[in-house]
Design a protein around this motif. Sequence first.
Motif, PDB file in Angstrom:
ATOM      1  N   ALA A  59       0.706  -1.286  -0.184  1.00 38.26           N
ATOM      2  CA  ALA A  59       0.020  -0.022  -0.002  1.00 38.26           C
ATOM      3  C   ALA A  59       0.900   1.153   0.088  1.00 38.26           C
ATOM      4  CB  ALA A  59      -0.885   0.040   1.401  1.00 38.26           C
ATOM      5  N   MET A  60       1.790   1.318   0.533  1.00 39.91           N
ATOM      6  CA  MET A  60       2.831   2.435   0.797  1.00 39.91           C
ATOM      7  C   MET A  60       3.429   2.451  -0.476  1.00 39.91           C
ATOM      8  SD  MET A  60       3.946   2.082   4.685  1.00 39.91           S
ATOM      9  CE  MET A  60       4.415   3.660   5.233  1.00 39.91           C
ATOM     10  N   ALA A  61       3.871   1.537  -1.062  1.00 41.59           N
ATOM     11  CA  ALA A  61       4.467   1.340  -2.598  1.00 41.59           C
ATOM     12  C   ALA A  61       3.487   2.006  -3.465  1.00 41.59           C
ATOM     13  CB  ALA A  61       4.970   0.043  -3.002  1.00 41.59           C
ATOM     14  N   GLU A  62       2.076   1.778  -3.401  1.00 41.65           N
ATOM     15  CA  GLU A  62       1.253   2.194  -4.325  1.00 41.65           C
ATOM     16  C   GLU A  62       1.131   3.853  -4.130  1.00 41.65           C
ATOM     17  OE1 GLU A  62      -1.479   2.890  -6.989  1.00 41.65           O
ATOM     18  OE2 GLU A  62      -0.740   0.796  -6.728  1.00 41.65           O
ATOM     19  N   ASP A  63       1.284   4.407  -2.673  1.00 42.88           N
ATOM     20  CA  ASP A  63       1.402   5.675  -2.601  1.00 42.88           C
ATOM     21  C   ASP A  63       2.588   6.419  -3.433  1.00 42.88           C
ATOM     22  OD1 ASP A  63      -0.609   5.195  -0.652  1.00 42.88           O
ATOM     23  OD2 ASP A  63       0.877   5.597   1.042  1.00 42.88           O
ATOM     24  N   VAL A  64       3.759   5.813  -3.274  1.00 48.99           N
ATOM     25  CA  VAL A  64       4.639   6.199  -4.301  1.00 48.99           C
ATOM     26  C   VAL A  64       4.377   6.177  -5.812  1.00 48.99           C
ATOM     27  CG1 VAL A  64       7.308   5.889  -4.922  1.00 48.99           C
ATOM     28  CG2 VAL A  64       6.565   5.612  -2.495  1.00 48.99           C
ATOM     29  N   ALA A  65       3.731   5.202  -6.182  1.00 48.38           N
ATOM     30  CA  ALA A  65       3.427   4.988  -7.528  1.00 48.38           C
ATOM     31  C   ALA A  65       2.383   6.368  -7.920  1.00 48.38           C
ATOM     32  CB  ALA A  65       2.723   3.849  -7.916  1.00 48.38           C
ATOM     33  N   GLN A  66       1.397   6.474  -6.952  1.00 47.65           N
ATOM     34  CA  GLN A  66       0.279   7.444  -7.289  1.00 47.65           C
ATOM     35  C   GLN A  66       0.968   8.859  -7.401  1.00 47.65           C
ATOM     36  OE1 GLN A  66      -3.026   7.145  -8.129  1.00 47.65           O
ATOM     37  NE2 GLN A  66      -2.703   9.157  -8.519  1.00 47.65           N
ATOM     38  N   LEU A  67       1.968   9.034  -6.451  1.00 45.34           N
ATOM     39  CA  LEU A  67       2.800  10.320  -6.300  1.00 45.34           C
ATOM     40  C   LEU A  67       3.236  10.571  -7.738  1.00 45.34           C
ATOM     41  CD1 LEU A  67       3.930  12.692  -5.243  1.00 45.34           C
ATOM     42  CD2 LEU A  67       5.679  11.495  -4.083  1.00 45.34           C
ATOM     43  N   LEU A  68       4.225   9.430  -8.210  1.00 45.13           N
ATOM     44  CA  LEU A  68       4.706   9.574  -9.453  1.00 45.13           C
ATOM     45  C   LEU A  68       3.853   9.701 -10.673  1.00 45.13           C
ATOM     46  CD1 LEU A  68       7.547   7.106  -8.956  1.00 45.13           C
ATOM     47  CD2 LEU A  68       7.687   9.539  -8.758  1.00 45.13           C
ATOM     48  N   ARG A  69       2.545   9.292 -10.643  1.00 47.54           N
ATOM     49  CA  ARG A  69       1.852   9.345 -11.827  1.00 47.54           C
ATOM     50  C   ARG A  69       1.126  10.701 -11.899  1.00 47.54           C
ATOM     51  NH1 ARG A  69       0.303   3.740 -10.713  1.00 47.54           N
ATOM     52  NH2 ARG A  69      -1.407   4.449  -8.931  1.00 47.54           N
TER      53      ARG A  69
END
Length: 266
Positions: free
Chosen positions: A72-82
Amino acid sequence: MAKKFISINENKLAYTDQGSGLPVVLLHGFCGSGAYWDQVVPALSEKYRVIAPDQRGHGDSDAPEDPYTMEAMAEDVAQLLRTLKVEKAVVLGHSLGGYVALAFAERYPKKLKAFGLIHSASFPDDEQGKTNRTKNMNLIREKGLNPFIEGLIPKLFAPEHVESMPDEVEKALKIGKATKRDGAIRTLAGMRARPDRTAVLKGSKVPVLLVAGEKDQIVAPDKTFHVNKPNMHKFLLEEAGHMSMYEAPERLLEAMRLFLDEKVQA
């Protein structure tokens, strides 16, 4: 550097974004924040675009109620990069941030130019480690966050630095005490449940930075350095414990620059 914010499922995620060039994401450790990197970002951003989020439950980010798995925390990073329209980045994680970087590498290999573990490892918690996480969760529930932080932070520094670097220890204490109580508890649960990601490290095709502190009492160097492959680039910081961004910022910066300049950009 002023904080910026994005919304992820109606929860705000705080971050700083400085410089231009190859994007480099810096992920802080448990009960830290993006401010952990304050002595690193100015120099690194002279050549690179440095993005330093406060992970969920930490710093100025919200503490959502859903589980704080490393995924979930990795998904936060992915969403930030998107949101920032970053297609590929280097993701370097300190301690907890390293666990998140590994989850990101497993889930989003095509978004990675390189990644790194700074005072971190690919192993899961052993049984004693899981027991300690549970004890700390109960301690925070019963006594609040501050007693836990006051016990934790001195252990992160090399023993002699607790005496010789009082200002740095105080900064880390202040950042730690700003962590959301429930965010700390949920993050402990997420770290307790994380899987073994040694296969991610062994299978990685991109350059990998591994940084360890010789005097680290939390993650011993042999745990960081246990995988040997040509794409692994190892740096042992002799004077550091678990907090090289405070204990040896110039040496940490040197390791990062060498890695980015010669292994990633080359």
